[in-house]
Design a protein around this motif. Structure first.
Motif, PDB file in Angstrom:
ATOM      1  N   LEU A  51     -95.926  15.454  72.246  1.00 34.48           N
ATOM      2  CA  LEU A  51     -97.351  15.506  71.945  1.00 34.48           C
ATOM      3  C   LEU A  51     -97.620  15.599  70.442  1.00 34.48           C
ATOM      4  O   LEU A  51     -98.441  14.842  69.906  1.00 34.48           O
ATOM      5  CB  LEU A  51     -98.003  16.688  72.675  1.00 34.48           C
ATOM      6  N   ALA A  52     -96.946  16.486  69.755  1.00 40.59           N
ATOM      7  CA  ALA A  52     -97.193  16.683  68.322  1.00 40.59           C
ATOM      8  C   ALA A  52     -96.921  15.419  67.498  1.00 40.59           C
ATOM      9  O   ALA A  52     -97.745  15.059  66.648  1.00 40.59           O
ATOM     10  CB  ALA A  52     -96.382  17.858  67.794  1.00 40.59           C
ATOM     11  N   PRO A  53     -95.811  14.678  67.713  1.00 35.54           N
ATOM     12  CA  PRO A  53     -95.615  13.454  66.938  1.00 35.54           C
ATOM     13  C   PRO A  53     -96.673  12.382  67.213  1.00 35.54           C
ATOM     14  O   PRO A  53     -97.105  11.679  66.296  1.00 35.54           O
ATOM     15  CB  PRO A  53     -94.233  12.961  67.358  1.00 35.54           C
ATOM     16  N   CYS A  54     -97.112  12.266  68.465  1.00 40.10           N
ATOM     17  CA  CYS A  54     -98.135  11.264  68.793  1.00 40.10           C
ATOM     18  C   CYS A  54     -99.473  11.607  68.150  1.00 40.10           C
ATOM     19  O   CYS A  54    -100.132  10.744  67.559  1.00 40.10           O
ATOM     20  CB  CYS A  54     -98.278  11.142  70.310  1.00 40.10           C
ATOM     21  N   VAL A  55     -99.868  12.866  68.232  1.00 38.44           N
ATOM     22  CA  VAL A  55    -101.124  13.301  67.619  1.00 38.44           C
ATOM     23  C   VAL A  55    -101.041  13.163  66.094  1.00 38.44           C
ATOM     24  O   VAL A  55    -102.006  12.731  65.442  1.00 38.44           O
ATOM     25  CB  VAL A  55    -101.469  14.750  68.037  1.00 38.44           C
ATOM     26  N   SER A  56     -99.896  13.476  65.523  1.00 35.64           N
ATOM     27  CA  SER A  56     -99.723  13.352  64.072  1.00 35.64           C
ATOM     28  C   SER A  56     -99.814  11.900  63.619  1.00 35.64           C
ATOM     29  O   SER A  56    -100.394  11.605  62.576  1.00 35.64           O
ATOM     30  CB  SER A  56     -98.377  13.927  63.653  1.00 35.64           C
ATOM     31  N   ALA A  57     -99.264  10.980  64.396  1.00 33.19           N
ATOM     32  CA  ALA A  57     -99.334   9.563  64.047  1.00 33.19           C
ATOM     33  C   ALA A  57    -100.775   9.060  64.083  1.00 33.19           C
ATOM     34  O   ALA A  57    -101.201   8.298  63.204  1.00 33.19           O
ATOM     35  CB  ALA A  57     -98.465   8.750  64.996  1.00 33.19           C
ATOM     36  N   ILE A  58    -101.528   9.489  65.078  1.00 37.08           N
ATOM     37  CA  ILE A  58    -102.941   9.088  65.159  1.00 37.08           C
ATOM     38  C   ILE A  58    -103.729   9.678  63.999  1.00 37.08           C
ATOM     39  O   ILE A  58    -104.540   8.988  63.368  1.00 37.08           O
ATOM     40  CB  ILE A  58    -103.536   9.498  66.516  1.00 37.08           C
ATOM     41  N   LEU A  59    -103.482  10.932  63.676  1.00 33.50           N
ATOM     42  CA  LEU A  59    -104.163  11.570  62.549  1.00 33.50           C
ATOM     43  C   LEU A  59    -103.823  10.869  61.231  1.00 33.50           C
ATOM     44  O   LEU A  59    -104.703  10.653  60.389  1.00 33.50           O
ATOM     45  CB  LEU A  59    -103.793  13.051  62.475  1.00 33.50           C
ATOM     46  N   ALA A  60    -102.571  10.486  61.053  1.00 29.85           N
ATOM     47  CA  ALA A  60    -102.172   9.765  59.844  1.00 29.85           C
ATOM     48  C   ALA A  60    -102.848   8.400  59.775  1.00 29.85           C
ATOM     49  O   ALA A  60    -103.278   7.960  58.693  1.00 29.85           O
ATOM     50  CB  ALA A  60    -100.656   9.609  59.805  1.00 29.85           C
ATOM     51  N   SER A  61    -102.981   7.723  60.905  1.00 32.54           N
ATOM     52  CA  SER A  61    -103.656   6.424  60.939  1.00 32.54           C
ATOM     53  C   SER A  61    -105.119   6.548  60.548  1.00 32.54           C
ATOM     54  O   SER A  61    -105.639   5.750  59.760  1.00 32.54           O
ATOM     55  CB  SER A  61    -103.561   5.803  62.331  1.00 32.54           C
TER      56      SER A  61
END
Length: 89
Positions: A51-61
């Motif tokens: 969950l944390a890597p997926c949410v972080s990738a969306i936030l970075a995008s």
């Protein structure tokens, strides 16, 4: 130096802690530790590795979309661009 440090940590550690890849961490926990061969039952594992890597990738995008003024997932950001445009001579 990480290329020399991480493989021994993954090979000799009894937990999935040193794994940097969600799939590797889950497989290591399911098949590499003990003899039960079952997926992790604690929610912390799934939060940390999936969950944390997926949410972080969306936030970075979204952050880069605001900075650069681009679209994110086909949607124009309501704020931005923050990046100054360069003049072409």
């Amino acid at each position: 130096w990480p290329a020399f440090a991480f493989p021994p940590l993954i090979d000799f550690s009894p937990t999935a802690g040193p794994a940097m890849n969600p799939m590797l961490g889950t497989c290591w926990d399911a098949f590499g530790v003990g003899h039960s061969f079952e997926f992790p039952s604690d929610n912390e594992h799934y939060f940390v590795y999936w969950l944390a890597p997926c949410v972080s990738a969306i936030l970075a995008s979204v952050s880069y979309g605001i900075y650069n003024g681009d679209r994110v997932f086909g949607t124009k950001m309501p704020v931005g661009p923050l990046k100054k445009k360069m003049k072409v001579a």
